[in-house]
Design a protein around this motif. Structure first.
Motif, PDB file in Angstrom:
ATOM      1  N   HIS A   1     -21.839  -7.616  77.046  1.00 36.83           N
ATOM      2  CA  HIS A   1     -23.266  -7.895  77.276  1.00 36.83           C
ATOM      3  C   HIS A   1     -24.155  -7.033  76.382  1.00 36.83           C
ATOM      4  CE1 HIS A   1     -23.969 -10.243  81.159  1.00 36.83           C
ATOM      5  NE2 HIS A   1     -22.687 -10.392  80.893  1.00 36.83           N
TER       6      HIS A   1
ATOM      7  N   TYR B   1     -28.276 -13.266  87.225  1.00 35.97           N
ATOM      8  CA  TYR B   1     -27.475 -13.624  86.066  1.00 35.97           C
ATOM      9  C   TYR B   1     -28.198 -14.662  85.206  1.00 35.97           C
ATOM     10  CZ  TYR B   1     -23.378 -14.959  83.331  1.00 35.97           C
ATOM     11  OH  TYR B   1     -22.512 -15.220  82.315  1.00 35.97           O
TER      12      TYR B   1
ATOM     13  N   HIS C   1     -16.530  -6.174  79.819  1.00 40.60           N
ATOM     14  CA  HIS C   1     -17.594  -7.141  80.079  1.00 40.60           C
ATOM     15  C   HIS C   1     -18.977  -6.523  79.808  1.00 40.60           C
ATOM     16  CE1 HIS C   1     -19.360 -10.069  83.338  1.00 40.60           C
ATOM     17  NE2 HIS C   1     -19.832 -10.322  82.131  1.00 40.60           N
TER      18      HIS C   1
ATOM     19  N   GLU D   1     -23.772 -10.625  88.412  1.00 34.34           N
ATOM     20  CA  GLU D   1     -22.914 -11.724  87.960  1.00 34.34           C
ATOM     21  C   GLU D   1     -21.572 -11.656  88.692  1.00 34.34           C
ATOM     22  OE1 GLU D   1     -22.066 -11.644  83.747  1.00 34.34           O
ATOM     23  OE2 GLU D   1     -20.487 -13.147  83.954  1.00 34.34           O
TER      24      GLU D   1
HETATM   25 ZN   LIG Z   1     -21.367 -11.741  81.826  1.00 38.79          ZN
END
Ligand SMILES: [Zn+2]
Length: 972
Positions: free
Chosen positions: A69, A834, A65, A165
């Motif tokens: 990003h 987020y 993840h 997040e």
């Molecule tokens: Zn994310």
């Protein structure tokens, strides 16, 4: 069609006709690099590209993840800090994002403009292959996780975008439950860890491990490249070869997805989630049974499991659902089939049950399934479930998501595990036929017998509420950070302070003009000057008010019948919120189970909704409505409209047992939506402080409605007689010919088919119209609502019309400019939230600033206010302005499905906004200059001075900032 077998650099492995998507499928291997390239060539103008990689993680640090990003934070060819944002705010993209899945990471883009599409591909490909994070560790710290220390006296804090997040995701009991369901049957492979990252484990990830992960998996040989739409295949593939793929040689990469060995039976697992207070009714326990279900490349089995999911567990009247409800186990049933992983799985569970019912849960599920196998599953239910799925597949309406993207993502459910199978999921029409032919052959029963009753691999999960678990975790983290600080030398502490300051400085420095210029840009002249036409027309005027939106939808007609409810007494409004039980209770002709089967055999579904309409620019106007909608093919017109009539005129409200089940389910649904949708909850709430129509929505579907529903369910036996009486009284009052207006979206041929049924429908309704009774007096409340979550959702709002101002197209520019610019930078990049956003509605004038999964509270409200200063001194060169305009119109001009076009036209019709006003908005946006932006500062200042705000967030943050609010209380 032999034109694609000689593209230099590629070997064509497959070419097949894809009738379902009106196109041709081409499957290539790139010879030098080993990349797989799947092309769907058709005439869809909304072109899609993605590059995906197989990225199975081995732990829950969220490495996949965080890589996802950070690849979009600058690359060799495009060395700006945030190319993703540059594209989001400066291109005509119709889709731009990236996704981390349990075993893959996918980077998709879409655009209708060829040049734009080529630019997007270039930036995304350079991003995944040559990211800047090898050179700049701060990228990892910003997006992933970091220790923060501003000065010596402070405590050390943890922050980071992915960290926030995932803290948000882990705040939701539902979200956690899904994770644990999956984890319970995959203790030994990638599906048992969290590719998104568990906030407890994210800080274990080192920068080196993270770089290794990228090095290991991001090579063409491990990639899955997809192209879709009306594009020049030869040109695109040649470009791809010359600019990227030809630079790589095939290497050996082990990205294989590990297989979970079967347990040989059912295991028991217990997990916990955090609550602030014990459940008043001693409930709050979740149970689930999770089993393996078939093989990933067996499409027929996959569809069959989805059918079984609906028929046995999900549909109103589904046998397992009924049996569990009957036995009083839980307030709501959930079930899902996960067919997009290597070892498909199935989950059936209950929410909000009492402790100690684990064995009852298992027994009821198994006994009912045994009975289904023995007696056979109802054929009409199977037929309904297959039709329902098939209708959705053919309709291919995915909201804002491009069709081509959804097709491409589905391809991966077989392609990722089997190189020879990229197109299997694009032959669903054939497959549905095959599955339908299996009705009556014992096939579905045999699947239940094999995969549920005789499972070789399952887990029975108990998910228990624990008071203060999050607080405990936070305390543990705080203690760990305190101990860490205590063990640090002066020099180490100083280094952390310096690092924190250096990151802040890095984040505050914009990319240089030279860097920004590397991102390719279209020009404003690439945008159409004229507004998109609206197609609405009043038809069959002698029959009543019917508005036809003329959009051909491949034979489907979308019908929505609205009933004006302004004649209802204000105090009765909450009861209108209960009207969504229509379609779920018995009617004069059908039991609710039969009704549901019949509806899906003949239509794409029937649904209830509430809405309000406002006139453009008129803050006092307000038309509250309840609606019932259906969608169907023309040859089912009579039957479909017949259901609408049957439901609103003959539904039975007397079945107390059924009402109890439905109301508890409704309550449970609302409760679980709170942690997921904090921003929408807060936004709806804050609007009710100053808008009458928003107050109505609050009473019928918001926090006020929840209070009302809670009272009824807590005192069910005392309240139910009155509820039944009210529902009867209200439905007699509302569902009349004089309260009715209809919207129908379809082509000309379908309209003809619907004329008579609609006329009959109207004629059969009783007449009657009551005077307007409803009146809400909004008032400022500025509340804070506490949830068990660990993050905040902050909303500050107002209204430009209330401030005496006019709408301008410049606000459209502000929407994308602030959401992806100033607010993004302050609240997301620096603040660690987020998401953040700004919006202003041209019809209602409602204007708001929002944050999403936000670790901050006060700081974010200060940032909302700082927007004014930013706008007052706004400066931008031509390039910046062009970008802002392009980013706005990518969104405004995104292609819509026929249903959405119809909705858009109908909305414009109802609001009364004229074409010349719409053209003015468009012109203002297209011609926007920095001075126009500066002028909005004064308008937005007035809006902020109205001073309306609301936060949904953690108890801790709200207690700390209590003084900011007029009141704070627990939401659930
Ligand atoms: Zn994310």
């Amino acid at each position: 069609m032999a034109q694609f077998d000689n593209i230099p650099g590629y070997r064509l492995l497959k070419e097949e006709e894809l009738a379902d998507v009106k196109g041709t499928g081409l499957y290539f291997k790139h010879i030098k690099s080993g990349a797989r390239v799947c092309v769907i060539k058709n005439d869809d103008e909304n072109k899609v590209f993605y590059i995906g990689f197989r990225t199975p993680p081995t732990d829950s640090t969220g490495v996949a993840h965080i890589v996802e990003h950070t690849t979009l934070c600058g690359s060799t060819k495009f060395p700006v800090k945030d190319p993703f944002i540059e594209l989001a705010k400066g291109s005509l993209n119709t889709f731009l994002n990236a996704f981390t899945y349990p075993d893959k990471t996918v980077y998709p883009v879409a655009s209708c403009n060829d040049k734009d599409f080529a630019n997007l591909m270039d930036v995304y490909l350079d991003a995944v292959f040559h990211p800047n994070f090898y050179k700049e560790e701060k990228i990892f710290r910003q997006e992933g996780w970091r220790y923060e220390l501003n000065d010596e006296k402070e405590d050390i804090k943890l922050n980071g975008i992915v960290y926030s997040e995932m803290k948000g995701a882990y705040s939701s009991a539902d979200d956690l439950f899904y994770r644990y369901c999956q984890g319970s049957i995959f203790p030994d492979n990638q599906y048992g860890v969290d590719s998104g990252g568990d906030p407890e484990h994210i800080p274990d990830l080192t920068y080196e491990q993270y770089l290794d992960f990228h090095k290991r998996f991001y090579h063409p040989v491990n990639s899955y490249i997809y192209l879709y739409g009306d594009l020049d295949v030869r040109e695109r593939l040649t470009w791809l070869d010359e600019n990227y793929l030809s630079k790589y040689d095939v290497i050996d990469i082990d990205s294989s997805v590990k297989i979970q060995k079967e347990f040989g039976g059912i295991r028991e697992v217990t997990e916990e989630y955090s609550v602030d207070n014990p459940d008043e009714n001693g409930k709050g326990v979740f149970y689930s049974l999770n089993v393996f279900a078939g093989e990933t490349d067996d499409l027929i089995k996959g569809i069959s499991f989805e059918v079984l999911d609906y028929v046995l567990f999900e549909a109103p009247g589904a046998p397992v659902r009924e049996a569990l409800t009957e036995a009083g186990i839980g307030d709501d049933i959930i079930s899902f089939y996960s067919g997009d992983i290597q070892q498909p799985s199935f989950t059936i569970g209950v929410k909000n049950a009492k402790p100690g019912m684990k064995d009852d849960f298992k027994r009821v599920v198994f006994d009912t399934l045994k009975k289904c196998v023995k007696d056979g599953i109802k054929e009409s239910s199977l037929k309904a479930a297959i039709n329902r799925q098939e209708f959705r597949y053919r309709e291919a309406d995915f909201g804002r998501l491009p069709k081509g993207l959804m097709y491409g993502i589905t391809c991966l459910s077989t392609w990722l595990y089997n190189d020879d199978m990229p197109f299997v999921t694009l032959h669903m029409n054939e497959a549905y036929k095959e599955v339908r032919a299996k009705i009556g052959t014992g096939w579905f029963e045999s699947l239940v017998d094999r995969y549920f009753l005789n499972t070789g691999h399952g887990a029975l999960l108990t998910f228990l509420p624990k008071v203060g678990l999050n607080a405990e975790l936070e305390k543990k983290t705080a203690e760990r950070l305190k101990a860490m600080k205590a063990g640090m030398s002066r020099a180490e502490i100083q280094k952390l302070i310096d690092d924190t300051a250096a990151l802040k400085k890095y984040q505050s420095e914009p990319s240089t003009p030279e860097q920004l210029r590397t991102i390719p840009l279209l020009s404003v002249s690439d945008i159409r000057k004229e507004i998109k036409e609206c197609r609405y027309e009043e038809v069959f005027k002698d029959a009543g008010k019917i508005v036809w939106e003329n959009y051909d939808a491949n034979g489907v007609a979308y019908i929505k019948a609205f009933f004006d409810v302004s004649g209802v007494d204000t105090k009765d409004v909450p009861y209108l919120g209960l009207m969504s039980i229509l379609t779920l209770v018995d009617t004069a002709k059908h039991t609710y189970g039969e009704l549901n089967d019949d509806i899906y055999i003949h239509t794409g579904g029937v649904g209830m909704d509430v809405s309000t309409f406002k006139k453009y620019g008129d803050i006092s106007s307000f038309l509250p409505c309840i609606s019932i909608a259906t969608k169907t093919m023309a040859d089912e017109a009579v039957t479909a409209v017949g259901y609408l009539d049957e439901i609103i005129r003959t539904s039975k409200f007397d079945d107390v047992k059924r009402l109890r089940d439905l109301l508890f389910m409704m309550r449970s649904d609302i409760e679980s939506s709170y942690t997921e949708n904090g921003t929408s909850v807060a936004r709806a709430r804050v609007a009710s402080y100053f808008s009458e129509s928003a107050s109505f929505m609050e009473a019928i579907s918001g926090i006020d409605f929840y209070g009302f529903l809670k009272d009824i369910t807590d005192h069910f036996d005392e309240r139910i007689e009155n509820v039944i009486a009210k529902l009867k009284e209200l439905s007699a009052k509302i569902f009349t010919r004089d309260n009715l207006f209809i919207s129908i979206t379809c082509g000309e041929k379908e309209l003809k088919a619907f004329e008579k049924p609609l006329r009959d429908f109207i004629a059969a309704l009783p007449s009657g119209k009551s005077e307007k009774h409803m009146k809400f007096v909004p008032e400022r409340r500025n509340e804070g609502f506490k949830t068990p979550g660990q993050v905040q959702y902050n909303v500050r709002a107002g209204n430009i019309y209330l401030a005496g101002e006019k709408y301008s197209g410049v606000f459209d520019i502000l929407r994308s400019m602030l959401s992806y610019g100033f607010l993004w930078n302050e609240i997301r990049v620096k603040g660690g939230a987020y998401g953040a956003g700004f919006s202003c509605n041209n019809v209602t004038g409602f204007t708001c600033f929002t944050s999403y999964r936000d670790p901050n509270l006060k700081n974010t409200y200060e940032n909302f206010e700082k927007t004014i200063g930013y706008l007052e001194t706004f400066e931008a060169d031509d390039r910046e302005m062009t970008k802002a305009i392009l980013g706005t119109f990518g969104d405004i001009d995104a292609p819509l499905s026929p249903r959405q076009e119809g909705e858009r036209s109908f909305g414009i019709y109802m609001s009364g906004v004229t074409d010349s006003e719409r053209q003015r908005f468009r012109d203002e946006a297209l011609n926007c200059r920095p001075d126009d932006i500066r002028k909005t500062a004064a308008v937005l200042k007035k809006v902020l001075d109205q001073n309306y705000f609301c936060t949904v967030g953690s108890a801790k943050a709200l207690d700390e900032e209590k003084d900011l609010f007029m009141s704070t209380r627990t939401l659930v």
